[in-house]
Write an enzyme that holds these catalytic residues in place. Structure first.
Site, PDB file in Angstrom:
ATOM      1  N   PHE A  32     -80.510 -74.603 -10.116  1.00 43.58           N
ATOM      2  CA  PHE A  32     -81.246 -73.764  -9.166  1.00 43.58           C
ATOM      3  C   PHE A  32     -80.489 -73.628  -7.849  1.00 43.58           C
ATOM      4  O   PHE A  32     -80.523 -72.587  -7.194  1.00 43.58           O
ATOM      5  CB  PHE A  32     -82.650 -74.322  -8.932  1.00 43.58           C
ATOM      6  CG  PHE A  32     -82.714 -75.567  -8.091  1.00 43.58           C
ATOM      7  CD1 PHE A  32     -82.779 -75.497  -6.702  1.00 43.58           C
ATOM      8  CD2 PHE A  32     -82.702 -76.818  -8.687  1.00 43.58           C
ATOM      9  CE1 PHE A  32     -82.826 -76.645  -5.937  1.00 43.58           C
ATOM     10  CE2 PHE A  32     -82.756 -77.971  -7.918  1.00 43.58           C
ATOM     11  CZ  PHE A  32     -82.811 -77.887  -6.535  1.00 43.58           C
ATOM     12  N   TYR A  34     -77.138 -73.798  -7.540  1.00 43.42           N
ATOM     13  CA  TYR A  34     -76.018 -72.891  -7.815  1.00 43.42           C
ATOM     14  C   TYR A  34     -76.499 -71.444  -7.765  1.00 43.42           C
ATOM     15  O   TYR A  34     -75.869 -70.578  -7.143  1.00 43.42           O
ATOM     16  CB  TYR A  34     -75.415 -73.201  -9.188  1.00 43.42           C
ATOM     17  CG  TYR A  34     -74.230 -72.324  -9.543  1.00 43.42           C
ATOM     18  CD1 TYR A  34     -72.932 -72.716  -9.221  1.00 43.42           C
ATOM     19  CD2 TYR A  34     -74.410 -71.090 -10.175  1.00 43.42           C
ATOM     20  CE1 TYR A  34     -71.843 -71.909  -9.522  1.00 43.42           C
ATOM     21  CE2 TYR A  34     -73.330 -70.274 -10.481  1.00 43.42           C
ATOM     22  CZ  TYR A  34     -72.049 -70.692 -10.153  1.00 43.42           C
ATOM     23  OH  TYR A  34     -70.980 -69.880 -10.454  1.00 43.42           O
ATOM     24  N   LYS A 111     -57.426 -79.358 -33.700  1.00 47.14           N
ATOM     25  CA  LYS A 111     -57.106 -77.941 -33.906  1.00 47.14           C
ATOM     26  C   LYS A 111     -58.398 -77.128 -33.764  1.00 47.14           C
ATOM     27  O   LYS A 111     -59.243 -77.112 -34.654  1.00 47.14           O
ATOM     28  CB  LYS A 111     -56.488 -77.711 -35.278  1.00 47.14           C
ATOM     29  CG  LYS A 111     -55.989 -76.283 -35.510  1.00 47.14           C
ATOM     30  CD  LYS A 111     -55.313 -76.156 -36.862  1.00 47.14           C
ATOM     31  CE  LYS A 111     -54.724 -74.759 -37.037  1.00 47.14           C
ATOM     32  NZ  LYS A 111     -55.757 -73.714 -37.006  1.00 47.14           N
ATOM     33  N   LYS A 282     -47.427 -82.569 -33.057  1.00 48.64           N
ATOM     34  CA  LYS A 282     -46.251 -81.916 -32.475  1.00 48.64           C
ATOM     35  C   LYS A 282     -45.247 -82.961 -31.978  1.00 48.64           C
ATOM     36  O   LYS A 282     -45.646 -84.009 -31.467  1.00 48.64           O
ATOM     37  CB  LYS A 282     -46.653 -81.057 -31.261  1.00 48.64           C
ATOM     38  CG  LYS A 282     -47.745 -80.046 -31.500  1.00 48.64           C
ATOM     39  CD  LYS A 282     -48.140 -79.402 -30.175  1.00 48.64           C
ATOM     40  CE  LYS A 282     -49.253 -78.400 -30.345  1.00 48.64           C
ATOM     41  NZ  LYS A 282     -49.713 -77.845 -29.051  1.00 48.64           N
ATOM     42  N   CYS A 400     -97.543 -62.330 -45.601  1.00 45.36           N
ATOM     43  CA  CYS A 400     -96.969 -63.145 -44.528  1.00 45.36           C
ATOM     44  C   CYS A 400     -97.662 -64.505 -44.493  1.00 45.36           C
ATOM     45  O   CYS A 400     -98.895 -64.576 -44.422  1.00 45.36           O
ATOM     46  CB  CYS A 400     -97.141 -62.430 -43.188  1.00 45.36           C
ATOM     47  SG  CYS A 400     -96.651 -63.432 -41.763  1.00 45.36           S
ATOM     48  N   CYS A 403     -99.791 -64.682 -40.934  1.00 49.90           N
ATOM     49  CA  CYS A 403    -100.987 -63.878 -40.632  1.00 49.90           C
ATOM     50  C   CYS A 403    -101.653 -63.279 -41.861  1.00 49.90           C
ATOM     51  O   CYS A 403    -102.739 -62.707 -41.755  1.00 49.90           O
ATOM     52  CB  CYS A 403    -100.638 -62.767 -39.649  1.00 49.90           C
ATOM     53  SG  CYS A 403     -99.622 -61.439 -40.362  1.00 49.90           S
TER      54      CYS A 403
END
Length: 657
Positions: A32, A34, A111, A282, A400, A403
């Site tokens: 808030f 910010y 990765k 690497k 449904c 409902c």
């Protein structure tokens, strides 16, 4: 403090907050606070446009949309890596490298499963960003990359020129949020975060990209002027000082400890904010890399260890149905708990009826399950030989489960939807549509207020909006009743909206704002529309057989009839107020294009239709006129090619006055 000093101060505070939150994952400021400071900066910049700087925190919401991405040739190719699929293959690479140079150290990194990009900085300023493409030529996606808040726009003590490589990804939380929104809007779900990230970064409208919550890990320096390094680890540490979000890494030497770390990355992948599909190993020494060289596609000094997909066996104990906000019935398999990719899985998506039928998945079946894209549990196949004798084929319900209304399958898709106009599962979405600008246009009745009204049990149908009392509305605000009175006034005023808006507001499938106007004009009253037969509906211009059937079926539903009667009881207008007395545009089709300055497109469309004409979104031989504003583009060019009269805004104003 004068405005210039305050703008500078706010910018620095917000930039540091962004860095802490998006790069270090160590927020130091409440959301808030910010938002409050950002709003203050926006207001200051609006009052003093000359103080707006390119890297202002307010400028990261996305620029203007474009029609296509430009090609970009990478000064240093973005090479791919050689994949290895077993620890034996990885050991071969390590042993071969160590045999040539026993002192070799390796950098081991996760990765990230995302989209590789290059970011270019000149004198510390972010100037361009591009996708990898084929490694040599990618696409310029600079404006979209600017929306990623962990990418610094300005570097504090940067070299004259710097190009870094990183992997754009969609965090797991952003992915879940995006798919929830896709489901809410009745759109297909993204299969995995990588697809979602790639699709988001290639949006032609940066504002859409800005909403997707993308992030990035930087993992390599491609080019740097004026600074030299001896190792890859040094480059990563240097990038951290420039406030980049750098890939986590370990510097190791022994094959055994490298193998252990590679496996530990996989075991702890759930702790990472993003999806990964392997580990990268690497050579650390940069001079040694030069000596080892590369093939046409891959460097010889690195490999990518790819994790095999984890597949487990489990049992489907039940199939349950979830009803989304758009009414889509989504089946979900409840499975016997199984540990998979670091988490305990208890259910798996079944997508739709076609998916279930295709794989012949039944309750009681033993199935193979995996995480699609390492995120969503998915059933791969059924172990038929373990199927119980009493297992029966599964079919989605015809009513449904929430409902009880009938369900209907999409004409062009595999989704099954609830047709209930007052279905509780769809309530918030139905009301949001009902009050929207092109429907009943109730200003102030936003999603947060709607959710609060639903939570308090004050509305269970769009019609209930018109039965709210002042005391009920006051309960939503802590102080005073002015806001409640204002909102009730807007609700009351909406009762007099034209029938065309009400028809659109009802949410009948394939009946948009334009169809609402056509139907209101043709039938005159809602009662006449309700009583219309299929034959009468298909006689209406622009109403096809499928749309006609949707209309007839909607009004036949008990929930729809109840909704209509509640609206009638609230004295909502059921009659069309649009009487076309001036038919100067009868039979004419207009296309509006470019940025209009003298009126909005809605206002222009309203005038065209008021005089018996029609507004279209595309230029064809049937188009009568094309009204052009600034930057009209392809529609204006097509109109000239077809010899269609082109009108300026002043020409159009003269025609309607």
């Amino acid at each position: 403090m004068n405005p210039k000093e305050r703008v500078k101060e706010l910018s620095e505070i917000l930039k540091e907050a962004n860095y802490r939150y998006y790069v270090l994952d160590d927020p130091t400021m409440p959301d808030f606070e910010y938002d409050r400071l950002l709003r203050e900066l926006e207001e200051l910049e609006a009052a003093h446009p000359e103080l707006v700087i390119e890297d202002s925190p307010t400028q990261r919401v996305g620029g203007e949309a474009i029609s296509a991405f430009e090609k970009y040739t990478h000064p240093v190719p973005l090479m791919s890596l050689q994949d290895v699929f077993s620890l034996e293959e990885l050991d071969e690479f390590l042993e071969k490298t160590l045999t040539a140079d026993p002192s070799t150290m390796f950098s081991v990194e996760p990765k990230i499963d995302g989209l590789s990009v290059a970011l270019e900085y000149v004198d510390g300023k972010f100037t361009r960003g591009a996708t990898r493409g084929d490694g040599s030529v990618g696409e310029d996606v600079t404006e979209n990359l600017k929306t990623i808040r962990s990418i610094p726009m300005m570097l504090g003590h940067a070299p004259a020129r710097l190009i870094v490589r990183g992997e754009v990804y969609m965090p797991k939380k952003s992915f879940e949020k995006l798919n929830a929104k896709q489901e809410e809007e009745g759109k297909p779900l993204f299969a995995n975060p990588r697809n979602a990230a790639a699709g988001s970064l290639r949006q032609l409208d940066p504002k859409i990209c800005a909403q997707r919550g993308l992030d990035i890990f930087i993992f390599n320096i491609q080019l740097i002027e004026g600074v030299e390094f001896g190792s890859h680890a040094e480059t990563l540490d240097y990038l951290k000082t420039l406030k980049f979000k750098v890939i986590p890494y370990q510097k190791l030497q022994k094959p055994a400890e490298i193998n252990d770390y590679v496996l530990s990355i996989n075991e702890n992948r759930e702790d990472l904010p993003c999806d990964i599909d392997g580990a990268v190993i690497k050579v650390n020494d940069l001079v040694q890399r030069e000596r080892m060289g590369a093939t046409a596609k891959c460097p010889r000094w690195a490999v990518a260890y790819k994790y095999p997909p984890e597949i487990k066996e489990t049992v489907v104990e039940d199939i349950v149905i979830q009803v989304g906000r758009t009414g889509v019935l989504t089946p979900k398999a409840v499975v016997r708990p199984v540990r998979l990719a670091g988490t305990t899985v208890t259910n798996a998506t079944l997508h739709n009826q076609d998916f279930i039928t295709e794989r012949d998945i039944r309750i009681g079946d033993t199935v193979h399950i995996r995480k699609a894209g390492e995120i969503i549990p998915e059933i791969l196949d059924v172990v038929k030989e373990k199927r119980p004798a009493d297992a029966v084929a599964y079919l989605l319900p015809k009513a449904c489960p929430v409902c009880g209304a009938a369900v209907a399958r999409d004409e062009e898709g595999a989704f099954v939807r609830c047709t209930g106009a007052e279905c509780p599962a769809q309530l918030s979405r139905n009301i949001a549509h009902f009050v929207s600008r092109d429907a009943m246009d109730i200003e102030g009745l936003g999603s947060s207020i709607v959710e609060a009204l639903i939570e308090k049990g004050l509305i269970k149908s769009p019609a209930d909006i018109y039965y709210l009392t002042l005391d009920e509305m006051k309960s939503l605000w802590q102080k005073g009743s002015k806001a409640a009175e204002k909102l009730l006034g807007a609700i009351e005023a909406s009762k007099q909206q034209d029938l065309s808006r009400l028809i659109f507001a009802l949410g009948i499938r394939q009946v948009g704002a334009k169809a609402g106007k056509v139907l209101a004009s043709h039938f005159g009253t809602l009662d006449a529309l309700m009583a219309a037969t299929l034959e009468e509906l298909t006689e209406v211009a622009d109403v096809g057989e499928i749309t006609a059937r949707n209309i007839a079926e909607w009004f036949a539903q008990p929930q729809s009839q109840h909704l209509v009667e509640k609206l009638r009881g609230a004295s909502v207008n059921f009659e069309s107020k649009r009487e076309i007395t001036d038919t100067r545009f009868a039979g004419k089709i207009f296309v509006l294009t470019g940025a209009l300055s003298k009126f909005t497109r809605d206002e222009a469309t309203e005038k065209i239709e008021l005089f018996g004409g029609k507004a279209s979104g595309s230029v064809s031989k049937k188009t009568s006129y094309v009204v052009v504003g600034e930057n009209a583009g392809s529609k204006e060019r097509k109109a000239r090619e077809l010899g269609i009269p082109i009108l300026s805004e002043d020409d159009f104003l003269a025609m309607i006055q």
